[in-house]
Design an enzyme around this catalytic site. Structure first.
Site, PDB file in Angstrom:
ATOM      1  CB  SER A  23    -131.366  45.702 -10.379  1.00  0.00           C
ATOM      2  OG  SER A  23    -132.621  46.100  -9.862  1.00  0.00           O
ATOM      3  CE1 TYR A  83    -128.179  46.549  -6.090  1.00  0.00           C
ATOM      4  CE2 TYR A  83    -130.410  46.938  -6.847  1.00  0.00           C
ATOM      5  CZ  TYR A  83    -129.329  46.099  -6.705  1.00  0.00           C
ATOM      6  OH  TYR A  83    -129.393  44.817  -7.174  1.00  0.00           O
TER       7      TYR A  83
END
Ligand code: NAP
Length: 165
Positions: A23, A83
């Site tokens: 990501s 994350y």
């Protein structure tokens, strides 16, 4: 797991491929949401200084601060924090593994890259993303099957283009 899988991978005329789903939130040098520690960012960005031990040490430090409740002042990415940290590790490990596998002979080449699929309508986003998984898979499939003209390894992609780690 990647290390366990590598010996099982078969040679391919255009190089066998490992594609890690990552990501943009895990970018070491993204303009926003990055590590506050400039020296650590430099170490994680430098091919000569990047080691598995450095990645493990960075992640362990974060996890230990989460456990003892001090992570908020630890200089970690502020948005979603855990994350981006996991994806930062994925990206760093992608580059490290690519470097280690580059030494292999032409016959047994394995190329390792990562990509960001974008913001996707999946369970992870509560189906609030702006594209369906079929479209989000495009760059991953391209890295796995299409991109074959040149030896591309240790890079980070989005929308079929290389982006900065
Ligand atoms: N969605 C986005 O906008 C977005 C953006 C950037 C990157 N990504 C990345 O894309 C990848 C796929 O995410 P997604 O959006 O498709 O999420 P998802 O809909 O939540 O799917 C995650 C998948 O991972 C499996 N999984 C989770 N933990 C696991 C474990 N410990 N062992 C084995 N399988 C496990 C889940 O299996 P079960 O179904 O059995 O639970 C599920 O199939 C992830 O790496 C995510 O970080 C997603």
């Amino acid at each position: 797991m990647t290390k366990a899988m590598i010996p099982l991978m078969r040679p391919s005329p255009h190089g066998a491929r490992v594609v890690n789903v990552s990501s943009r939130l895990g970018r070491v040098n993204g303009r926003r949401n990055r590590l506050a520690n400039v020296e650590l960012r430099d170490q994680l960005s430098s091919p000569d200084l990047l080691t598995e031990e450095l990645i493990d040490r960075t992640v362990s430090k974060f996890i230990n601060q989460v456990k003892d409740g001090t992570w908020e002042s630890g200089g970690w990415p502020q948005t979603f924090t855990d994350y981006p940290m996991s994806k930062l590790a994925v990206n760093a490990y992608t580059r490290l593994m690519a470097k280690e596998l580059e030494r292999r002979g032409e016959e047994e080449k394995i190329y390792v890259n990562s990509f960001c699929p974008g913001w996707v309508k999946t369970a992870m986003t509560g189906y609030a993303g702006n594209m369906p998984p079929e479209d989000a898979a495009d760059t991953g499939v391209w890295l796995s099957l299409v991109l074959s003209e040149e030896a591309v390894t240790g890079k980070f992609f989005a929308e079929r283009r290389e982006i900065n780690f």
